[in-house]
Write a protein that holds these residues in place. Structure first.
Motif, PDB file in Angstrom:
ATOM      1  N   MET A 236      -3.729   2.575  -9.716  1.00 43.75           N
ATOM      2  CA  MET A 236      -4.673   3.272 -10.580  1.00 43.75           C
ATOM      3  C   MET A 236      -5.504   2.212 -11.299  1.00 43.75           C
ATOM      4  SD  MET A 236      -2.148   6.142 -12.223  1.00 43.75           S
ATOM      5  CE  MET A 236      -1.202   7.250 -11.180  1.00 43.75           C
ATOM      6  N   PRO A 237      -6.760   2.037 -10.946  1.00 43.99           N
ATOM      7  CA  PRO A 237      -7.559   0.923 -11.483  1.00 43.99           C
ATOM      8  C   PRO A 237      -7.572   0.842 -13.010  1.00 43.99           C
ATOM      9  CG  PRO A 237      -8.736   2.033  -9.710  1.00 43.99           C
ATOM     10  CD  PRO A 237      -7.527   2.866  -9.996  1.00 43.99           C
ATOM     11  N   GLU A 238      -7.532   1.992 -13.677  1.00 41.39           N
ATOM     12  CA  GLU A 238      -7.593   1.971 -15.135  1.00 41.39           C
ATOM     13  C   GLU A 238      -6.349   1.347 -15.764  1.00 41.39           C
ATOM     14  OE1 GLU A 238      -6.265   6.232 -14.024  1.00 41.39           O
ATOM     15  OE2 GLU A 238      -7.485   4.602 -13.195  1.00 41.39           O
ATOM     16  N   LEU A 239      -5.263   1.264 -14.995  1.00 38.45           N
ATOM     17  CA  LEU A 239      -4.026   0.662 -15.490  1.00 38.45           C
ATOM     18  C   LEU A 239      -3.686  -0.648 -14.797  1.00 38.45           C
ATOM     19  CD1 LEU A 239      -1.750   3.837 -15.842  1.00 38.45           C
ATOM     20  CD2 LEU A 239      -2.878   2.552 -17.669  1.00 38.45           C
ATOM     21  N   SER A 240      -4.083  -0.769 -13.538  1.00 41.75           N
ATOM     22  CA  SER A 240      -3.712  -1.955 -12.762  1.00 41.75           C
ATOM     23  C   SER A 240      -4.702  -3.103 -12.919  1.00 41.75           C
ATOM     24  CB  SER A 240      -3.600  -1.598 -11.280  1.00 41.75           C
ATOM     25  OG  SER A 240      -4.876  -1.220 -10.762  1.00 41.75           O
TER      26      SER A 240
ATOM     27  N   ALA B 214      -7.320   2.904  -0.051  1.00 37.11           N
ATOM     28  CA  ALA B 214      -6.652   2.980  -1.351  1.00 37.11           C
ATOM     29  C   ALA B 214      -7.691   2.856  -2.470  1.00 37.11           C
ATOM     30  CB  ALA B 214      -5.616   1.865  -1.478  1.00 37.11           C
ATOM     31  N   PRO B 215      -7.365   3.269  -3.688  1.00 28.66           N
ATOM     32  CA  PRO B 215      -8.314   3.170  -4.803  1.00 28.66           C
ATOM     33  C   PRO B 215      -8.558   1.739  -5.274  1.00 28.66           C
ATOM     34  CG  PRO B 215      -6.422   4.573  -5.379  1.00 28.66           C
ATOM     35  CD  PRO B 215      -6.122   3.950  -4.066  1.00 28.66           C
ATOM     36  N   VAL B 216      -7.729   0.800  -4.803  1.00 25.53           N
ATOM     37  CA  VAL B 216      -7.875  -0.613  -5.153  1.00 25.53           C
ATOM     38  C   VAL B 216      -7.738  -1.438  -3.880  1.00 25.53           C
ATOM     39  CG1 VAL B 216      -7.035  -0.417  -7.530  1.00 25.53           C
ATOM     40  CG2 VAL B 216      -5.401  -0.718  -5.658  1.00 25.53           C
ATOM     41  N   GLU B 217      -8.086  -2.720  -3.966  1.00 27.53           N
ATOM     42  CA  GLU B 217      -7.981  -3.568  -2.773  1.00 27.53           C
ATOM     43  C   GLU B 217      -6.516  -3.787  -2.398  1.00 27.53           C
ATOM     44  OE1 GLU B 217      -6.278  -6.797  -4.891  1.00 27.53           O
ATOM     45  OE2 GLU B 217      -7.856  -5.439  -5.566  1.00 27.53           O
ATOM     46  N   VAL B 218      -6.282  -3.892  -1.087  1.00 23.14           N
ATOM     47  CA  VAL B 218      -4.930  -4.077  -0.553  1.00 23.14           C
ATOM     48  C   VAL B 218      -4.781  -5.464   0.073  1.00 23.14           C
ATOM     49  CG1 VAL B 218      -3.252  -3.248   1.159  1.00 23.14           C
ATOM     50  CG2 VAL B 218      -4.607  -1.601  -0.177  1.00 23.14           C
ATOM     51  N   ASP B 219      -5.733  -5.858   0.904  1.00 23.87           N
ATOM     52  CA  ASP B 219      -5.691  -7.156   1.591  1.00 23.87           C
ATOM     53  C   ASP B 219      -6.825  -8.052   1.098  1.00 23.87           C
ATOM     54  OD1 ASP B 219      -3.659  -6.103   3.158  1.00 23.87           O
ATOM     55  OD2 ASP B 219      -4.948  -5.731   4.896  1.00 23.87           O
TER      56      ASP B 219
ATOM     57  N   LYS C 282       0.829  -1.208   0.000  1.00 21.16           N
ATOM     58  CA  LYS C 282       0.000   0.000   0.000  1.00 21.16           C
ATOM     59  C   LYS C 282       0.860   1.254   0.000  1.00 21.16           C
ATOM     60  CE  LYS C 282      -3.736   2.440   2.414  1.00 21.16           C
ATOM     61  NZ  LYS C 282      -3.032   3.738   2.584  1.00 21.16           N
ATOM     62  N   GLN C 283       1.837   1.309   0.880  1.00 14.24           N
ATOM     63  CA  GLN C 283       2.664   2.506   0.968  1.00 14.24           C
ATOM     64  C   GLN C 283       3.652   2.601  -0.189  1.00 14.24           C
ATOM     65  OE1 GLN C 283       2.122   0.292   3.352  1.00 14.24           O
ATOM     66  NE2 GLN C 283       1.679   1.287   5.315  1.00 14.24           N
TER      67      GLN C 283
END
Length: 335
Positions: free
Chosen positions: A170-174, A210-215, A160-161
């Motif tokens: 960035m969801p549009e790229l990740s 975060a803008p996407v899931e981390v865990d 995350k960090q």
């Protein structure tokens, strides 16, 4: 084919690992670097002395130039499918970084495209070439620990960090968060070493702002029998990642802890088994597959299973990746 001419689509950090491995392979020349960022291209050229490699802002120009036999794709995740399809359509062999694609449909389409084109399509899951995982897969297949009863897999990373503000969040790229990113390696090991099929998933998921899931915490059963769990933790206070597995069978267990493998058979003391030697790697094997020296060692079918399991986890959690904008042809988000 006396010399295989290789071009890169994407010149970020992971491209450096590929160039380093290719520098040890005879009969290979890196002739082109495509990336919308000049800095990435320049850093790669300077670090490895690729003075003769042509530079391109647009990968399409590189593919149409006719000077490349094979392409290594190191672009952001959601661009993989399009970049690979365009490379195959241009008659190039393709080695693609993980995840191969961000959807099963894209993965199936790429596999079919490569088959029609008669070109090598290989995925860069490097654990397929590492001695600990080669041993684990072979030992399970040989019945060393008996029929599998349970499998647990964990990955802890300061994701995350460390990735904040990068395209990986960035969801549009990740195309997703840590599960789609680092987690794809863990899913690959889980499926490839065991040959089992997870089903009946139960998932807990957390974004931590975060803008996407981390865990993600995932429990499941295998269709072939046995149970499993996989924890992908991206909020961890670690300088280096920690990766562990436990494969428990009716006759014993195999334990992996950041490179160290321990075998414990029922009623016996733990031992560290002799591991096989590593004889190749993602890049050398890619070149050898092009030359017809052996089959493709990590074909798209493996990556399809990884993507499908990732999709199943997201679906079980009711999680939908919401892109902030679609990427343009150069990989920049359009908002």
């Amino acid at each position: 084919m006396s010399t295989i001419r290789i071009g890169f689509i994407g010149c970020g950090n992971i491209a450096h690992s590929h160039v380093l491995r290719l520098s040890r392979v005879e009969g290979v020349e890196i002739v082109a670097l495509a990336d919308p960022g000049e800095r990435g291209r320049r850093l790669l050229k300077q670090k490895f002395g690729l003075d003769r490699a042509a530079e391109y802002d647009d990968h399409a120009e590189m593919l149409n130039g006719g000077d490349v036999d094979a392409v290594i794709i190191c672009s952001p995740h959601t661009l993989h499918a399009r970049h690979a399809e365009e490379a195959l359509a241009a008659g190039k062999h393709v080695l693609i970084e993980k995840p191969m694609t961000c959807s099963s449909e894209e993965a199936k389409h790429l596999i079919a495209t490569a088959e029609r084109a008669g070109k090598v399509l290989q995925v860069s899951f490097q654990r397929h070439f590492l001695p600990p995982f080669l041993y684990i897969r072979s030992a399970i297949a040989d019945g060393v620990i008996g029929k599998l009863a349970s499998v647990t897999a964990t990955l802890y990373q300061n994701w995350k960090q460390s990735q904040e503000g990068t395209w990986r969040q960035m969801p549009e790229l990740s195309g997703g968060g840590m599960l789609m990113d680092s987690g794809s390696h863990i899913i690959d090991v889980l499926l490839w070493t065991t040959g089992l099929t997870p089903q009946q998933l139960s998932v807990q998921l957390e974004c931590h702002g975060a803008p996407v899931e981390v865990d993600t915490l995932t429990a499941f059963r295998f269709a072939e029998g046995g149970i499993g769990s996989m924890n992908i933790i991206g909020l961890a206070p670690l300088g280096k990642l920690k990766e562990t597995y436990a494969f428990i069978g009716e006759a014993g267990g195999i334990f992996y802890d950041n490179g160290r493998v321990t075998l414990t058979l029922n009623g016996q003391e733990p031992i560290e088994p002799e591991l096989p030697e590593s004889v190749t790697d993602p890049d050398r094997s890619f070149v050898d597959a092009i030359l017809g020296k052996h089959e493709v060692l990590v074909p798209g079918e493996y990556a399809l299973k990884v993507v499908a399991f990732t999709e199943a986890i997201y679906a079980a959690a009711g999680y939908v990746v919401e892109p902030a904008g679609r990427p343009d042809a150069a990989g920049r988000g359009v908002r």
